[in-house]
Write an enzyme that holds these catalytic residues in place. Structure first.
Site, short mmCIF file in Angstrom:
data_model
loop_
_atom_site.label_atom_id
_atom_site.label_comp_id
_atom_site.label_asym_id
_atom_site.label_seq_id
_atom_site.Cartn_x
_atom_site.Cartn_y
_atom_site.Cartn_z
N CYS A 97 100.02 -11.44 23.39
CA CYS A 97 100.19 -12.79 22.80
C CYS A 97 99.17 -13.08 21.70
O CYS A 97 99.52 -13.65 20.66
CB CYS A 97 100.15 -13.86 23.88
SG CYS A 97 98.66 -13.89 24.87
N HIS A 229 96.70 -16.90 28.29
CA HIS A 229 97.79 -16.98 27.31
C HIS A 229 97.30 -17.69 26.06
O HIS A 229 96.32 -18.43 26.09
CB HIS A 229 98.98 -17.75 27.91
CG HIS A 229 100.26 -17.59 27.14
ND1 HIS A 229 100.67 -16.38 26.61
CD2 HIS A 229 101.22 -18.49 26.80
CE1 HIS A 229 101.83 -16.55 25.99
NE2 HIS A 229 102.18 -17.82 26.09
N ASP A 250 105.57 -20.08 20.94
CA ASP A 250 105.10 -19.26 22.05
C ASP A 250 105.57 -17.82 21.83
O ASP A 250 106.77 -17.59 21.70
CB ASP A 250 105.66 -19.80 23.37
CG ASP A 250 105.02 -19.17 24.59
OD1 ASP A 250 104.64 -17.98 24.54
OD2 ASP A 250 104.90 -19.86 25.62
#
Length: 316
Positions: A97, A229, A250
Site C-alpha cells: 500500500c 495501512h 485506497d
C-alpha cells in the site's frame, strides 16, 4: 520480521510468480496467459517502470462533474489536482500500500509543471522494486538513518512495508518540499480525530477561499498512514450540516470498482468507496505527508541533516 516483510521470503517478483502459479494450478489462468504476464512483468521490472495494469485515470475529473450537479448534502468540496489511482497487484498484495500511494502522489506531481525540474529523471511511474531502490538511494544520501537501520538499509527484493518516514525521505531526496504531521492521539469523542480533518481542510482551502461550491485546487494529494495501512487523501467535503468528510483513494480498492466512479450515472452511490467521515477514522494514531513546493539544494541538505534528528511534527 515476517509481519513487516523482512524475513527473506522474496519480494515483488517472487510473489507475483508464486501467485500466478497458484492461479494456473486452480484453473483460473491458462498457461499461455501465465507466460505472457510473466514476460510483461519481467520487462516492466527491467525498465523500472510500472506496467499501468492497476491504474485508473480520470476519477478526479468525474468527481468534479458529479459535485457540480450534487445539491443535496454537500456545501463545499475541495479536490486535489488530477491523481491516478493504483491498486495492489499479485506481486504486492498484502504489503504494497505505501508504494501504491507513492505512485498516486507521484502521478499528480508529474502533471504539475512546478515539479518538472525535480522529476526530470522520473518522467514515468516507477515499479515497486524501483521505488524500493529509490528509497535506498535516499538512505545512502543520509536521510533518516534510524529508519534505514530498521530495514537493515535494504528494501529491494523484500516485501517490506513502508510508511510516512520512507515517503518523506524519498520525496525530500527528489527536492520535493514536504512535511510529516503526526496526529499521535485522538482529539475528539469516541477516539476520533477531528483535528486531522481540520488540518486537511486548511491544506486544501488555503489560497482557495471563496469561489464556487466545487474547488478544483492545484494541491497535490496527501499521503495518510496509520498502523497497518495507508491511503491517499484526494479531497474533502464540507457538508450542509457542517461536518467534514475525507475523500480517500485506497490501494486495496480494485480498478473495476474505481472505474464505476469514472462511468458513474450520477447517483453518488459509488462515492461510498471514497468517503470517510470523522466517526470512521478511529485508529489510535495517524501520520500524513503533505507536499508543499520545491527545495533548493541547500534546503535539501538542511532537511537531510534535520531528518537525522527529528522525523515528525506532532499536533498536540
Amino acid at each position: 520480521q515476517r509481519q513487516y516483510g523482512l524475513d527473506n521470503s522474496g519480494g515483488y517478483k517472487q510473489q507475483f510468480l508464486k501467485n500466478m502459479e497458484k492461479e494456473v494450478d486452480r484453473g483460473r489462468m491458462p498457461p499461455f496467459e501465465y507466460h505472457k504476464r510473466k514476460a510483461d512483468m519481467m520487462e516492466s521490472l527491467a525498465f523500472g517502470i510500472d506496467d499501468g495494469k492497476t491504474k485508473t485515470s480520470g476519477v478526479i475529473e468525474a468527481l468534479c462533474k458529479y459535485y457540480q450537479n450534487e445539491n443535496k448534502d454537500v456545501r463545499h468540496v475541495w479536490l486535489s489536482a488530477g491523481v491516478d489511482h493504483f491498486h495492489s497487484s499479485l506481486g504486492d498484495r498484502g504489503w504494497g500500500c505505501g508504494y501504491r500511494n507513492f505512485q498516486m502522489l507521484l502521478s499528480s506531481l508529474l502533471q504539475n509543471s512546478l515539479y518538472n525540474d525535480c522529476l526530470r529523471d522520473t518522467t514515468l511511474i516507477p515499479s515497486i522494486p524501483k521505488i524500493q531502490s529509490m528509497i535506498e538511494d535516499a538512505w545512502r544520501e543520509g536521510f533518516d538513518p534510524r529508519g534505514a537501520s530498521h530495514f537493515n538499509n535494504k528494501l529491494h527484493g523484500s516485501k517490506a512495508w513502508i510508511g510516512a518516514c520512507e515517503i518523506y525521505s524519498l520525496l525530500t531526496s527528489l527536492r520535493i518540499k514536504c512535511q510529516i504531521i503526526d496526529f499521535h492521539k485522538p482529539t475528539g469523542p469516541m477516539g476520533t480525530h477531528p483535528r486531522l480533518l481540520e488540518w486537511i481542510l486548511r491544506y486544501y482551502s488555503t489560497d482557495n477561499e471563496g469561489g464556487g461550491k466545487v474547488v478544483c485546487t492545484s494541491k497535490p494529494p496527501i499521503y495518510l498512514q496509520h498502523q497497518g495501512h495507508s491511503r491517499t487523501v484526494v479531497g474533502i467535503e464540507e457538508r450542509k450540516n457542517k461536518t467534514l468528510c475525507l475523500l480517500l483513494f485506497d490501494p486495496g480498492c480494485p480498478s473495476q470498482e474505481m472505474q464505476k466512479l469514472v462511468k458513474q450515472n450520477g447517483d453518488g452511490n459509488s462515492l461510498k468507496l471514497l468517503r470517510k467521515f470523522v466517526g470512521s477514522l478511529k485508529e489510535k494514531q495517524y501520520q500524513i505527508v503533505a507536499v508543499d513546493g520545491v527545495l533548493s539544494l541547500e534546503e535539501k541538505a538542511a532537511c537531510c541533516r534535520a531528518s537525522q534528528v527529528l522525523t515528525s511534527e506532532k499536533i498536540p
